[in-house]
Design an enzyme around this catalytic site. Structure first.
Site, mmCIF file in Angstrom:
data_model
loop_
_atom_site.group_PDB
_atom_site.id
_atom_site.type_symbol
_atom_site.label_atom_id
_atom_site.label_comp_id
_atom_site.label_asym_id
_atom_site.label_seq_id
_atom_site.Cartn_x
_atom_site.Cartn_y
_atom_site.Cartn_z
ATOM 1 N N GLU A 472 0.877 -1.322 -0.156
ATOM 2 C CA GLU A 472 0.205 -0.010 -0.049
ATOM 3 C C GLU A 472 0.754 1.323 0.157
ATOM 4 O O GLU A 472 1.311 1.793 -1.130
ATOM 5 C CB GLU A 472 -0.845 -0.001 1.270
ATOM 6 C CG GLU A 472 -2.037 0.871 0.987
ATOM 7 C CD GLU A 472 -3.056 0.716 2.080
ATOM 8 O OE1 GLU A 472 -4.081 1.644 2.331
ATOM 9 O OE2 GLU A 472 -3.270 -0.417 2.632
ATOM 10 N N GLU A 741 -2.055 0.272 13.470
ATOM 11 C CA GLU A 741 -3.493 0.601 12.740
ATOM 12 C C GLU A 741 -4.625 0.367 13.477
ATOM 13 O O GLU A 741 -5.793 0.770 13.458
ATOM 14 C CB GLU A 741 -3.407 -0.125 11.374
ATOM 15 C CG GLU A 741 -4.542 0.200 10.668
ATOM 16 C CD GLU A 741 -4.514 -0.486 9.239
ATOM 17 O OE1 GLU A 741 -4.921 -0.158 8.487
ATOM 18 O OE2 GLU A 741 -3.570 -1.569 8.973
#
Length: 970
Positions: A472, A741
């Site tokens: 990502e 996260e």
């Protein structure tokens, strides 16, 4: 002898920038003084071209009566390209003193206009090298220089990534150049001073090219060539001689090309390097390149070249591994001791053809094995094949990894243990200036602060990425906007965000929508709290640095985003249409959902109002009176409609979540009784959840600030100090060295959250750092006067269990310090205020007659502006260092620790506060409540018994329950 010096001169945030193409650059400086309360009253700024002695000047302001010392715009004749301009400053102060001239600083212009470019884009002849092949290209040219050379500069760039060499040496120490921009619309070029690397006679220049972000694998496994499918180089070397003549060497079809030892290099996947294929001496003159092929001129889809805007990406620190071990699965592992972003540099002596493989990961699983599951399709693998000639040293060139642990395969003798001294970790990120520090007496909170900083370092790599390890690594807009207040405390992010905002503006869609990621490689459109990066980030930069230019540059983009929202749906004052991420990854989400329970149209309308307010305020700063009137009206209507749509007549929010209450409070969507109720119910939601949050990306960044703002600061403190799941310190106690996260990236049983999306280095939740700086340590500003020109020092240690905290911030004017130390007897507060600023300081719970400043009574010292108020003593000061000490009144004592017998009023006072807040109309509290309260107080005062933590908690729990039961709450 008095001290008054002008120091720390910068041009466009940087010291002595080389090769800028800003035609009206801005100068800033700081001031040193040995007198308190020093203010600049006037300045003089001189600029000269190529004349360090200032015998002539290009621009002289004369004496300007002004206290401005930041962002003074150059106002002289039009700047010339490729020219060095020297500048110096002197100032006059409010004590009728005049400084000496500052030390001389400089900036040097780049090419300034497109017609200065003589180079051509070149790439290897496709008949000789497949342009789609994976090995990195090598490009070279030899040239001859005459004697009398005085200076030399290289200007240039490449797509995707390049490294530049001259006469056998690297040029510069930048990595991953030219950085990542919206390449078709904006491509950065770099400038290098190579005067010392050239020689009379024969010289050679070389360029190494790899795919990088331009044409490498991004976003999806089969997604390549997003910007183009051809690597190419574009450079020109200007050599100036003592006789005034100049020679220019450019990229053209006279260069030669080959491939070399880099067989493969990708952002996500790593690098494969075969040292047997090295072309030894290929960047030296007289190298035999007879077997090399030619190059061709390539037409490239580049529309604008801009000089380097962001600070370069570099190796900023070197870490040594702390351990090596073998897992139950039999893997040999290096432990760097820190989840870092960068690369491993290895040293080895091995037979020719030995293949060493490094596989990078962030964590070890509960069984003790290295965990690669969260990388998705990113390989994060580096391979080195030895040439077998003595000691070999290698680090990858065109990739970076996010990792703490490294699985090592094929290293000679590793079955007997890895030699740790042969491996080092090189930390890589945008080389921003460190400007903030926070520390306290609690080691877990200190580790949290370190994790926040490491998370920023790992993800501020030319763009603000969401994560640095999996497939990502994109510039997600929401992550950037929620974290920017913390980011700008930790580091000077002026150049970093200025560059990224220009890409946001470039990639903004024609209808004003802002894509999810910038640069836009996802193709997605906008979402509330994501697209609002268009307004929040430039406004935060303006507030932090006083940078009006960034507001002016981005104003059309900001306006376009607000107008895009305005056109959505049937009601222009609500945003209740379209796709939204909502409160992403909130713990109150439904099973198998990433989206929290807070209504998405609620969130969208709140951020619509927030962006409109920012746009209105930006218009006021820029003197756009028409927009001020228009967006003031729009803001009022949005808030009015919000209250009709989402707030009951009795003041209850329709979305009964923590996040809904947080953002309604934070962005002033409710007022009066509704505001009081919203704050109260937020506090209740947390009490009911045992002081645990369940917020996601939208609510978490603001929850502590909203609680403090709403009058429940001690609840915010409890949130910070929780160390069980879910909490910030839960991560720390689980061994985190960066911010996760997910609140439960590692679950309580040691298992992991889903592999689908589980980064262990994801800075968004690190936004708690903003509250730690501003509220706990107490460094804040008067928002009406940007850049900390008027500082607020207001430490808030009510309810905090640690006894000391200190924060410092290097502002545009200089260092700001707020430090407090708390004992049972005294409060000590140290404050440092930079020259040319003023500060309002609050000494909490202080009595004026008690306060000592520098061991003298405050009332008899040199501070003459002070006032005793309900909250303590408020005073106004100028620059200087201040040391305050006063008696510690009840309510400021540090909390007790487990199993420590102690008499403490904190929880007693909290219980009384509960009663006063929720039962103000009760003149006589329930008898049992009064008895319990009186008994606790009497026990404490008489010191007849020692109260342990558990006893106090039990009594206070009962008091709170009784207080709440005494009132009928809707």
């Amino acid at each position: 002898m008095t001290l008054l010096n002008v120091v720390a001169l910068t041009c466009e945030y940087r010291k002595n920038p080389l090769g800028i193409d800003i035609k009206r650059p801005r100068i800033s400086w700081k001031i040193e003084s040995d007198r308190r309360g020093t203010m600049q009253k006037a300045y003089q700024l001189q600029v000269t071209a190529n004349d360090r002695d200032f015998t002539t000047t290009t621009w002289d302001t004369g004496v300007i009566q002004s206290d401005e010392s930041i962002h003074i715009e150059y106002g002289g004749p039009e700047l010339k390209p490729r020219t060095r301009y020297f500048y110096r400053v002197k100032i006059w102060d409010n004590f009728d003193r005049v400084s000496e001239w500052s030390e001389t600083a400089w900036w040097e212009t780049g090419l300034l206009t497109s017609d200065e470019w003589k180079a051509e884009w070149i790439t290897p002849d496709p008949d000789g090298i497949d342009p789609l092949s994976e090995p990195a290209f090598l490009l070279r040219k030899e040239f001859t220089l005459k004697t009398g050379m005085t200076s030399a500069r290289i200007y240039g760039t490449g797509v995707g990534l390049y490294e530049l060499y001259l006469n056998g040496e690297r040029v510069g120490d930048e990595l991953l150049a030219p950085g990542w921009t919206s390449y078709h619309k904006r491509l950065q070029y770099q400038t290098y001073d190579v005067t010392e690397q050239l020689q009379n006679g024969s010289n050679a220049i070389g360029v190494m090219l790899a795919d990088g972000w331009y044409k490498g694998n991004l976003v999806r496994e089969d997604n390549r060539n997003i910007y183009g499918d051809r690597r190419a180089a574009f450079f020109q070397l200007h050599v100036t001689y003592s006789d005034g003549t100049e020679e220019v060497i450019v990229t053209d079809n006279t260069w030669k090309a080959s491939t070399g030892p880099i067989l493969f290099s990708e952002i996500y996947h790593g690098e494969t390097y075969d040292a047997r294929l090295e072309k030894e001496g290929w960047t030296l003159p007289n190298f035999n390149d007879q077997g090399w092929i030619g190059t061709i001129v390539q037409v490239m889809p580049i529309t604008q070249m801009v000089s380097q805007e962001n600070v370069p990406t570099r190796v900023t620190e070197v870490l040594k591994p702390i351990d090596t071990f073998v897992t139950p699965a039999g893997d040999t592992i290096l432990d760097m001791g820190q989840n870092m972003v960068g690369r491993i540099r290895l040293k080895v002596k091995a037979p020719v053809g030995t293949r060493i493989v490094l596989k990078h990961a962030e964590v070890i699983d509960k069984d003790g094995n290295i965990y690669f599951g969260n990388l998705k399709f990113a390989k994060q693998t580096v391979e080195y094949i030895t040439k077998g000639e003595g000691i070999e040293i290698y680090a990858p060139h065109f990739t970076f990894q996010g990792f703490r642990y490294v699985k090592v395969q094929g290293y000679p003798g590793q079955e007997n243990g890895l030699p740790l001294e042969n491996f080092i970790g090189e930390v890589i990120h945008s080389d921003m200036e460190r400007t903030g520090e926070f520390e306290c007496s609690d080691p877990l909170v200190n580790r949290l602060q370190q994790n926040i900083v490491w998370g920023q370092r790992g993800n501020f790599l030319d763009v603000p990425t969401d994560c640095p390890q999996r497939s990502e690594r994109l510039g997600w807009t929401a992550d950037a906007q929620v974290f920017i207040p913390t980011a700008l405390f930790n580091y000077n992010g002026g150049p970093f965000f200025t560059k990224w905002l220009r890409d946001l503006k470039a990639d903004q869609l024609p209808d004003g929508n802002v894509p999810f990621v910038i640069p836009n490689v996802e193709g997605g459109k906008g979402s509330a709290a994501w697209g609002d990066a268009a307004t929040i980030i430039p406004w935060t930069i303006y507030q932090t640095y006083g940078d009006k230019r960034v507001l002016a540059e981005q104003f059309d983009s900001m306006k376009a985003w607000v107008e895009y929202i305005r056109r959505q749906g049937k009601n222009e004052y609500l945003w209740n249409t379209g796709f939204h991420f909502g409160d992403w990854l909130a713990l109150d989400a439904k099973e198998n959902s990433f989206v929290g329970a807070t209504a998405r149209d609620f969130i969208a309308t709140v951020f619509y109002a927030h962006s409109t307010r920012i746009l209105r305020d930006a218009a006021e700063v820029l003197g756009k009176s028409g927009e001020v009137k228009e967006y003031s009206f729009l803001l009022d209507k949005i808030i009015e409609q919000f209250n009709l749509e989402f707030v009951s007549p009795s003041g209850r929010l329709v979305s009964p979540t923590q996040t809904a209450h947080v953002i309604a409070l934070m962005f002033d969507m409710v007022d009066g009784k509704a505001k009081e109720r919203t704050a109260y119910e937020l506090n209740q939601l947390l009490i009911q959840n045992d002081y645990h949050l369940n917020t996601g990306f939208v609510g978490t960044p603001y929850i502590s600030l909203a609680l403090t703002k709403g009058g429940y600061h001690e609840t915010a403190v409890k949130l910070l100090m929780k160390d069980d799941f879910p909490s910030w310190l839960y991560q720390v106690k689980k061994g985190a060295t960066t911010v996760w996260e997910h609140w439960d990236s590692i679950k309580q049983d040691g298992s992991f959250w889903s592999d689908q999306m589980n980064s262990f280095n994801h800075y968004a939740y690190g936004s708690i750092g903003n509250w730690m700086y501003r509220v706990v340590a107490g460094i804040d500003m008067d928002t009406a006067v940007p850049a900390y020109k008027k500082i607020k020092i207001q430490p808030n240690f009510a309810g905090i269990s640690f006894t000391q905290a200190k924060a410092a911030f290097e502002s545009m004017y200089g260092r700001i310090l707020s430090s407090w130390n708390l004992t049972n007897e005294t409060v000590e507060i140290e404050v440092e205020i930079p020259v040319n600023t003023t500060a309002e300081i609050l000494l909490p719970k202080a009595n004026l007659a008690d306060v000592l400043e520098g061991n003298k009574p405050l009332v008899s010292g040199d501070i003459h502006s002070y006032l005793e108020i309900k909250e303590g003593v408020r005073l106004t000061v100028g620059s200087g260092f201040y040391h305050f000490r006063y008696r510690n009144e009840s309510g400021l004592r540090p909390s007790f620790t487990e199993d420590t017998p102690i008499i403490d009023f904190l929880d007693y006072m909290e219980a009384v506060a509960v009663l006063e807040k929720f039962a103000p109309g009760i003149t006589k509290p329930p008898a049992i409540f009064s008895t319990k309260a009186r008994s606790l107080k009497e026990l404490a005062e008489l010191q007849e018994v020692n109260l342990t933590v558990d006893k106090v908690k039990a009594i206070i729990g009962e008091l709170k329950t009784l207080a709440l039961e005494a009132v009928l709450v809707e």
